[in-house]
Motif scaffolding. Structure first.
Motif, PDB file in Angstrom:
ATOM      1  N   PRO A 139       0.808  -1.226   0.000  1.00  0.00           N
ATOM      2  CA  PRO A 139       0.000   0.000   0.000  1.00  0.00           C
ATOM      3  C   PRO A 139       0.835   1.267   0.000  1.00  0.00           C
ATOM      4  O   PRO A 139       0.345   2.345  -0.342  1.00  0.00           O
ATOM      5  N   ASN A 140       2.121   1.154   0.368  1.00  0.00           N
ATOM      6  CA  ASN A 140       3.006   2.321   0.370  1.00  0.00           C
ATOM      7  C   ASN A 140       3.789   2.463  -0.927  1.00  0.00           C
ATOM      8  O   ASN A 140       4.615   3.377  -1.058  1.00  0.00           O
ATOM      9  N   ASP A 141       3.553   1.556  -1.866  1.00  0.00           N
ATOM     10  CA  ASP A 141       4.305   1.525  -3.123  1.00  0.00           C
ATOM     11  C   ASP A 141       3.763   2.571  -4.094  1.00  0.00           C
ATOM     12  O   ASP A 141       2.633   2.456  -4.568  1.00  0.00           O
ATOM     13  N   PRO A 142       4.557   3.599  -4.431  1.00  0.00           N
ATOM     14  CA  PRO A 142       4.068   4.644  -5.335  1.00  0.00           C
ATOM     15  C   PRO A 142       4.291   4.333  -6.810  1.00  0.00           C
ATOM     16  O   PRO A 142       3.834   5.079  -7.681  1.00  0.00           O
ATOM     17  N   PHE A 143       5.009   3.239  -7.123  1.00  0.00           N
ATOM     18  CA  PHE A 143       5.402   2.947  -8.493  1.00  0.00           C
ATOM     19  C   PHE A 143       4.515   1.880  -9.118  1.00  0.00           C
ATOM     20  O   PHE A 143       3.981   1.004  -8.427  1.00  0.00           O
ATOM     21  N   GLU A 144       4.402   1.929 -10.445  1.00  0.00           N
ATOM     22  CA  GLU A 144       3.752   0.852 -11.166  1.00  0.00           C
ATOM     23  C   GLU A 144       4.632  -0.385 -11.098  1.00  0.00           C
ATOM     24  O   GLU A 144       5.852  -0.288 -11.005  1.00  0.00           O
ATOM     25  N   GLU A 339      13.694   2.324  -3.565  1.00  0.00           N
ATOM     26  CA  GLU A 339      13.158   1.149  -2.889  1.00  0.00           C
ATOM     27  C   GLU A 339      12.180   0.408  -3.796  1.00  0.00           C
ATOM     28  O   GLU A 339      12.063  -0.809  -3.723  1.00  0.00           O
ATOM     29  N   TYR A 340      11.485   1.153  -4.675  1.00  0.00           N
ATOM     30  CA  TYR A 340      10.471   0.542  -5.528  1.00  0.00           C
ATOM     31  C   TYR A 340      10.808   0.631  -7.020  1.00  0.00           C
ATOM     32  O   TYR A 340      10.016   0.190  -7.852  1.00  0.00           O
ATOM     33  N   ARG A 341      11.938   1.197  -7.352  1.00  0.00           N
ATOM     34  CA  ARG A 341      12.250   1.401  -8.768  1.00  0.00           C
ATOM     35  C   ARG A 341      12.280   0.075  -9.519  1.00  0.00           C
ATOM     36  O   ARG A 341      12.759  -0.941  -9.005  1.00  0.00           O
ATOM     37  N   ASN A 342      11.797   0.075 -10.748  1.00  0.00           N
ATOM     38  CA  ASN A 342      11.859  -1.124 -11.578  1.00  0.00           C
ATOM     39  C   ASN A 342      13.297  -1.328 -12.050  1.00  0.00           C
ATOM     40  O   ASN A 342      13.937  -0.399 -12.545  1.00  0.00           O
ATOM     41  N   LEU A 343      13.770  -2.557 -11.885  1.00  0.00           N
ATOM     42  CA  LEU A 343      15.159  -2.909 -12.193  1.00  0.00           C
ATOM     43  C   LEU A 343      15.190  -4.031 -13.215  1.00  0.00           C
ATOM     44  O   LEU A 343      14.416  -4.985 -13.127  1.00  0.00           O
ATOM     45  N   ALA A 344      16.119  -3.915 -14.155  1.00  0.00           N
ATOM     46  CA  ALA A 344      16.267  -4.921 -15.211  1.00  0.00           C
ATOM     47  C   ALA A 344      17.486  -5.786 -14.939  1.00  0.00           C
ATOM     48  O   ALA A 344      18.567  -5.280 -14.609  1.00  0.00           O
ATOM     49  N   VAL A 345      17.320  -7.087 -15.094  1.00  0.00           N
ATOM     50  CA  VAL A 345      18.423  -8.039 -14.976  1.00  0.00           C
ATOM     51  C   VAL A 345      18.443  -8.909 -16.227  1.00  0.00           C
ATOM     52  O   VAL A 345      17.454  -8.990 -16.962  1.00  0.00           O
ATOM     53  N   THR A 346      19.586  -9.570 -16.450  1.00  0.00           N
ATOM     54  CA  THR A 346      19.756 -10.222 -17.746  1.00  0.00           C
ATOM     55  C   THR A 346      20.530 -11.534 -17.623  1.00  0.00           C
ATOM     56  O   THR A 346      20.956 -11.929 -16.534  1.00  0.00           O
ATOM     57  N   THR A 347      20.707 -12.190 -18.740  1.00  0.00           N
ATOM     58  CA  THR A 347      21.392 -13.475 -18.826  1.00  0.00           C
ATOM     59  C   THR A 347      22.827 -13.291 -19.300  1.00  0.00           C
ATOM     60  O   THR A 347      23.250 -12.176 -19.629  1.00  0.00           O
ATOM     61  N   TYR A 348      23.577 -14.383 -19.358  1.00  0.00           N
ATOM     62  CA  TYR A 348      24.919 -14.361 -19.943  1.00  0.00           C
ATOM     63  C   TYR A 348      24.819 -13.796 -21.362  1.00  0.00           C
ATOM     64  O   TYR A 348      24.047 -14.287 -22.201  1.00  0.00           O
ATOM     65  N   ALA A 349      25.580 -12.722 -21.637  1.00  0.00           N
ATOM     66  CA  ALA A 349      25.604 -12.070 -22.947  1.00  0.00           C
ATOM     67  C   ALA A 349      24.217 -11.601 -23.387  1.00  0.00           C
ATOM     68  O   ALA A 349      23.981 -11.395 -24.570  1.00  0.00           O
ATOM     69  N   ALA A 350      23.299 -11.446 -22.422  1.00  0.00           N
ATOM     70  CA  ALA A 350      21.908 -11.067 -22.708  1.00  0.00           C
ATOM     71  C   ALA A 350      21.266 -12.062 -23.677  1.00  0.00           C
ATOM     72  O   ALA A 350      20.409 -11.711 -24.488  1.00  0.00           O
ATOM     73  N   THR A 351      21.663 -13.320 -23.577  1.00  0.00           N
ATOM     74  CA  THR A 351      21.248 -14.354 -24.523  1.00  0.00           C
ATOM     75  C   THR A 351      19.799 -14.783 -24.302  1.00  0.00           C
ATOM     76  O   THR A 351      19.391 -15.070 -23.185  1.00  0.00           O
TER      77      THR A 351
END
Length: 495
Positions: A139-144, A339-351
């Motif tokens: 309920p305290n999350d301001p981000f989509e 605290e709520y920012r959307n973060l991107a993670v990836t694979t080896y070589a972005a494969t």
């Protein structure tokens, strides 16, 4: 006598018809086997993440079958068709061995939920459990959420050869160089608001700004203030009019001699510098809203700088997963909107076209897991999207180029989407194509338009989006020289 014969023939006909009807009825329930498959493997459950999604399941039986969902759940679990014919169950060579059901679930904005699909063939039945995770919003999350973010992203553009420029060689002397010198070192003009507006006006509401950091750091791992200021200026431009902006760690990885690579022996020293970068970035941008996204790194390779993914179990995958956990932890620790920012993670070589890197990828632990998403890169088929001709070390000429976008090309792309979607659905993460494109401009524009249209249609079908790798627009003349490709992308995505 004649009348009596007619009556007898009619009676025999009705009797035969009734007998056949009974026989057909018996056949309809006389199933000797029943199983349900997905991707050719027997299943007893289906798991979905919180986003709207669909999948196909196979019904393998030799009896006519029906399928149903409890009435209370039909608002969020939808199946089609609800009945079908049976085929030869025991004959493994039968061309028709199964029927198919499309299963679709709606977006789940609440708590996790569960239902079931009951299949019946004669006296046999099979129950498939259907479960879907929920967003369970703080309920305290301001981000989509990352799910909503991907939904709101229309189409993306990579601002390449700019802030990630990493010049080297005899021609480059870094002494006295300014941020502008670096920004323009790879042949692109300095970014202006007019440039960003031109990209936004063509329907690209996501701009990825790749950034190289290591060459702008001192011995104590402090980022040059002038460089950080210039990155912030470009970010502000990209965020205009609610555009999304993605910044990352770019050519610190991915090339021979890069300081950041996936190796457990080097991890202890590397993560100190890596975490220092993200702490400084996170502190600088902690008050920016949900339209600013952080991406862990670009196309990280192993210590051999190999573009061929290591075998399963290689320690390089362990290093990647640990570095990305560090990334998440450092960003979250800075507080504020991070605290709520959307973060991107990836694979080896972005494969995304190899099952091993996808399987070895681990979703980082996060106190706000609905704010993580995966990004992969796809230049598939490689020999269509890229130029691949020349001479080998022995002086022999080769040409592996695919010049026509045909059904084989489509099948390659289909396979990438299938693998990526399957893996990240298992992990409960949305995904995007952080880079894609038919970037060999020697290929026919007609064929590249076909590629753009097909990939965009697939992106829409999988309810995601992609970011084209630069090109298409001449930043010097301010002209969209590949307008037909741009139009194909927008049309395929329904923009």
């Amino acid at each position: 006598m004649k009348t009596r014969q007619i009556f007898i023939y009619a009676l025999l006909f009705v009797t035969a018809l009734f007998s056949q009807s009974c026989s057909d009825s018996e056949d309809a329930v006389a199933a000797t086997g029943l199983s349900v498959t997905k991707d050719g493997k027997a299943i007893t459950e289906l798991k979905f993440n919180a986003a709207e999604a669909s999948t196909m399941i196979g019904v393998v039986t030799d009896g006519d079958w029906t399928a149903s969902v409890p009435d209370a759940d039909t608002a969020w679990v939808k199946i089609s068709p609800h009945a079908g014919y049976g085929w030869n169950y025991k004959d493994s060579t039968a061309t028709n061995s199964r029927s198919y059901i499309r299963v679709e679930v709606t977006t789940n904005d609440g708590a996790a939920r569960q239902s079931a699909i009951t299949l019946t063939a004669g006296s046999l039945s099979q129950v498939i459990t259907v479960s879907q995770s929920g967003t369970e919003v703080d309920p305290n999350d301001p981000f989509e959420s990352a799910w909503d973010m991907v939904k709101n992203m229309k189409l993306g553009y990579n601002l390449g050869n700019t802030l990630e420029s990493n010049p080297a060689g005899d021609w480059w002397n870094p002494v006295g160089k300014t941020p502008t010198d670096y920004e323009t070192a790879w042949g692109q003009p300095a970014v202006t608001q007019a440039l960003i507006d031109s990209i936004h006006n063509e329907g690209f509401n996501v701009i990825r700004v790749p950034v190289t950091w290591g060459i702008h750091m001192d011995a104590s791992n402090k980022i040059d203030e002038a460089w950080m200021n210039r990155v912030e200026e470009v970010v502000k431009m990209a965020l205009k009019d609610d555009g999304y902006c993605i910044i990352n760690v770019m050519h610190d990885t991915g090339a021979s001699g890069a300081w950041l690579y996936a190796d457990m022996d080097s991890y202890p020293a590397q993560t100190v510098k890596y975490q220092a970068i993200w702490k400084q970035i996170a502190e600088r941008f902690k008050d920016y809203d949900q339209h600013l996204i952080f991406e862990s790194f670009n196309e990280i390779l192993d210590k051999n700088f190999s573009w061929t993914a290591p075998a399963a179990g290689n320690a390089a995958y362990t290093a990647i997963n640990k570095l990305q956990q560090d990334f998440v932890d450092v960003v979250r620790s800075t507080g504020g909107n991070n605290e709520y920012r959307n973060l991107a993670v990836t694979t080896y070589a972005a494969t995304g076209n190899n099952a091993v890197p996808l399987a070895e990828f681990r979703k980082p632990a996060d106190k706000h897991p609905n704010h993580l998403y995966a990004t992969i890169h796809s230049y598939d088929p490689y020999n269509f999207c890229n130029y691949n001709a020349g001479k080998d070390d022995a002086g022999n000429e080769y040409d592996y180029n695919i010049n026509v976008f045909d059904d084989d090309c489509k099948a390659t792309i289909d396979n990438v989407f299938s693998m990526v979607s399957s893996r990240f659905s298992e992990l409960g993460m949305p995904f995007v194509f952080g880079e894609f494109g038919a970037i060999d401009e020697k290929k026919s524009v007609d064929e590249r338009v076909k590629y753009a249209s097909y990939v965009a249609t697939k992106l829409k079908a999988y309810k995601t989006t992609g970011l084209w790798w630069m090109g298409l627009y001449n930043r010097e003349t301010k002209v969209w020289y590949d307008q037909r490709i741009v139009d194909a992308l927008k049309s395929g995505l329904g923009i």
